[in-house]
Scaffold this motif. Structure first.
Motif, PDB file in Angstrom:
ATOM      1  N   PHE A   1       0.830  -1.209   0.000  1.00 43.08           N
ATOM      2  CA  PHE A   1       0.000   0.000   0.000  1.00 43.08           C
ATOM      3  C   PHE A   1       0.866   1.261   0.000  1.00 43.08           C
ATOM      4  O   PHE A   1       0.606   2.211  -0.757  1.00 43.08           O
ATOM      5  N   LEU A   2       1.895   1.280   0.841  1.00 44.70           N
ATOM      6  CA  LEU A   2       2.766   2.450   0.912  1.00 44.70           C
ATOM      7  C   LEU A   2       3.490   2.691  -0.411  1.00 44.70           C
ATOM      8  O   LEU A   2       3.686   3.834  -0.829  1.00 44.70           O
ATOM      9  N   ILE A   3       3.890   1.622  -1.076  1.00 49.24           N
ATOM     10  CA  ILE A   3       4.575   1.762  -2.365  1.00 49.24           C
ATOM     11  C   ILE A   3       3.648   2.376  -3.405  1.00 49.24           C
ATOM     12  O   ILE A   3       4.030   3.284  -4.153  1.00 49.24           O
TER      13      ILE A   3
ATOM     14  N   ILE B   1       9.495  10.915  -7.473  1.00 44.39           N
ATOM     15  CA  ILE B   1       9.235   9.639  -6.807  1.00 44.39           C
ATOM     16  C   ILE B   1      10.301   9.221  -5.803  1.00 44.39           C
ATOM     17  O   ILE B   1       9.980   8.785  -4.695  1.00 44.39           O
ATOM     18  N   PRO B   2      11.608   9.291  -6.128  1.00 45.95           N
ATOM     19  CA  PRO B   2      12.595   8.677  -5.226  1.00 45.95           C
ATOM     20  C   PRO B   2      12.648   9.331  -3.853  1.00 45.95           C
ATOM     21  O   PRO B   2      12.655  10.544  -3.744  1.00 45.95           O
TER      22      PRO B   2
ATOM     23  N   ALA C   1      12.469   7.397   8.481  1.00 45.07           N
ATOM     24  CA  ALA C   1      12.396   6.062   9.073  1.00 45.07           C
ATOM     25  C   ALA C   1      13.275   5.967  10.317  1.00 45.07           C
ATOM     26  O   ALA C   1      12.875   5.375  11.324  1.00 45.07           O
ATOM     27  N   GLY C   2      14.476   6.565  10.247  1.00 41.03           N
ATOM     28  CA  GLY C   2      15.382   6.517  11.381  1.00 41.03           C
ATOM     29  C   GLY C   2      14.853   7.252  12.593  1.00 41.03           C
ATOM     30  O   GLY C   2      14.923   6.760  13.721  1.00 41.03           O
TER      31      GLY C   2
ATOM     32  N   VAL D   1      11.069   2.958   0.684  1.00 44.98           N
ATOM     33  CA  VAL D   1      12.179   3.851   0.326  1.00 44.98           C
ATOM     34  C   VAL D   1      13.101   3.186  -0.691  1.00 44.98           C
ATOM     35  O   VAL D   1      13.495   3.790  -1.696  1.00 44.98           O
ATOM     36  N   ILE D   2      13.435   1.924  -0.443  1.00 41.13           N
ATOM     37  CA  ILE D   2      14.353   1.221  -1.335  1.00 41.13           C
ATOM     38  C   ILE D   2      13.748   1.072  -2.734  1.00 41.13           C
ATOM     39  O   ILE D   2      14.396   1.376  -3.745  1.00 41.13           O
ATOM     40  N   LEU D   3      12.496   0.628  -2.814  1.00 40.13           N
ATOM     41  CA  LEU D   3      11.894   0.371  -4.126  1.00 40.13           C
ATOM     42  C   LEU D   3      11.676   1.659  -4.913  1.00 40.13           C
ATOM     43  O   LEU D   3      11.918   1.693  -6.127  1.00 40.13           O
ATOM     44  N   THR D   4      11.216   2.735  -4.255  1.00 35.81           N
ATOM     45  CA  THR D   4      11.006   3.984  -4.995  1.00 35.81           C
ATOM     46  C   THR D   4      12.330   4.545  -5.498  1.00 35.81           C
ATOM     47  O   THR D   4      12.397   5.120  -6.595  1.00 35.81           O
TER      48      THR D   4
END
Length: 492
Positions: A379-381, A411-412, A421-422, A442-445
């Motif tokens: 969902f977040l992606i 997007i990125p 996130a941290g 984060v990684i996929l975007t």
């Protein structure tokens, strides 16, 4: 067998700025843990830093060689040495014990200490590493402020402003509402996850646009301007949301107060800072001691970070404001050169710790209890991509603009998303599944954006270089021609 003399010698060789905080933290921790020898705590910290720096360099080098942001490698390196894989670097707040850490087991066997002493050392060592991680993100935001151009932020066009605002509001609202009303996530974690969707990594997008020759196109200028504004808005959102986590309540009045406070603090710090910056430069120029520029700048940054912290905002907002102010002085480039080694030392600690604390096991699809986390990640992606793509279509009256390219360029999430996130992980606002889902998003975007940008720009004509660029190119060609002629004369 004791390594205390060897450890003390290592500490003695460390720079004072790094040695004193470690020793002080070790002494405090020793008092709190029943008199544990401080050299053992320092030894544990040194072992952890070795693992952190190796993980960050290996991961960063790998990503750099395949044209991906090195910060992604630091995150992946943290995952490998953390709770999800090798378990070299683990933390007590995740329910881990000293017996779960391979580093602590190694320390116990080489130093010949009792298991109960190892547990006390583990607790103290984790506190020191967490402290260094917090300093890392403060230095990171200070460096980002130094790299930003305040005048360009002020002059940015209305189109970029619209794209930036929509790029923050759309994913934040959609993400938060979806998590609360569809998935039943508690309000505070849902707001934090929604805030993580607002980020945009200007560095990643700018690099791809440059490679495609689109950096000076209309689309490129709008994307870069919007991404810069997006970072500023995102930092304000992060400060507000992190403050909400501290209070544990979500009230409209409280949100408005925090938002106004964040905006007023940022504007006030910049205005007052620009007024005082000539005095700062004069003071630095008149000082004769070594490191005057770096230390005075850090005093300014830490002072603003402290003020932000005590008024219930995030310290990183103060550090960012300090960077923006000092970026307007004549010392900007000198300071950037001097702050880079500090950032190289501390920011990997932050990103590796983020990865190390992320338990990707909660996203294992074969575990029925993990399927909720997987669904949240998916969902977040979707929201992360759709919430940015829609920004390009908010531009009206410009039929010749590639609106899809503008949206894709936003997007990125990159390093900015990892900061969210941290901070969320450190504050305890995120559940394990939500935190892991944000990391995956984060990684996929970040991985998807470069190839998608190449696709949306593949039919675009190369922009005509500006006269200034033509002049530079002509000067370079002329210089090369002169060099060639001279070389030919020497050969004759």
């Amino acid at each position: 067998m004791s390594f205390a003399p060897f450890t003390a010698e290592l500490v003695a060789w460390m720079p004072p700025g790094m040695r004193l905080p470690l020793v002080a933290a070790a002494e405090v921790a020793a008092k709190e843990t029943g008199g544990v020898e401080e050299s053992l705590v320092v030894a544990g910290v040194l072992l952890s830093l070795v693992a952190i720096f190796i993980a960050s360099k290996l991961g960063g080098e790998l990503c750099s060689r395949i044209n991906l942001p090195p910060v992604l490698g630091e995150l992946v390196g943290g995952v490998l040495v953390g709770v999800s894989a090798l378990q070299l670097l683990v933390f007590p707040e995740g329910g881990m014990q000293a017996t779960d850490s391979l580093l602590m087991q190694f320390l116990e066997s080489t130093a010949g200490i009792a298991p109960e002493t190892t547990q006390a050392v583990f607790t103290s060592e984790s506190e020191v590493i967490s402290l260094l991680s917090e300093l890392g993100v403060i230095i990171l935001l200070f460096e980002i402020g130094l790299e930003s151009d305040l005048k360009e932020l002020i002059r940015v066009g209305p189109l970029a402003a619209v794209v930036a605002v929509v790029g923050v509001v759309a994913p934040f609202v959609a993400g938060t509402a979806g998590l609360v009303y569809v998935f039943g996530v508690p309000t505070v974690p849902a707001i934090f996850a929604g805030a993580a969707l607002t980020a945009t990594s200007i560095g990643i997008t700018a690099k791809v646009l440059s490679e495609l020759g689109q950096l000076n196109s209309q689309e490129g200028k709008i994307i870069i301007g919007a991404a810069v504004l997006d970072d500023v808005l995102g930092i304000v959102v992060l400060a507000v949301v992190a403050s909400l986590v501290k209070t544990g309540e979500v009230e409209i009045a409280n949100v408005l107060v925090l938002a106004v406070s964040a905006g007023a603090f940022l504007i006030g710090a910049i205005v007052i800072g620009r007024f005082l910056s000539p005095l700062f430069v004069k003071l630095v120029n008149e000082m004769n001691t070594r490191g005057q520029l770096l230390l005075m700048s850090l005093i300014f940054a830490f002072a603003l970070a402290y003020i932000a912290n005590i008024i219930q905002l995030e310290a990183i907002l103060g550090a960012f404001a300090a960077g923006l102010v000092l970026a307007e002085t004549e010392k900007r480039h000198d300071l950037q050169e001097k702050i880079e080694p500090i950032a190289d030392l501390l920011t990997p600690v932050f990103f590796v710790c983020v990865g190390a604390k992320t338990d990707l096991g909660v996203l294992n699809p074969f575990e029925p209890s993990n399927r909720e986390g997987l669904i949240i990640a998916a969902f977040l992606i979707v929201v992360a991509i759709a919430g940015k793509v829609v920004t390009g279509f908010t531009i009206f009256g410009k039929p010749d603009i590639n609106k899809l390219a503008i949206g894709v360029g936003m997007i990125p999430r990159g390093e900015v998303g990892l900061v969210f996130a941290g901070v969320g992980s450190a504050s305890g606002a995120l559940t394990e599944s939500t935190e892991a889902a944000i990391i995956v998003m984060v990684i996929l975007t970040t991985f998807l954006a470069p190839p998608l940008l190449r696709v949306v720009f593949q039919d675009e004509p190369q922009p005509t270089p500006s006269p200034a660029l033509d002049a530079v190119s002509g000067a370079i060609v002329e210089e090369k021609t002169v060099e060639a002629v001279e070389a030919a004369g020497e050969q004759r």
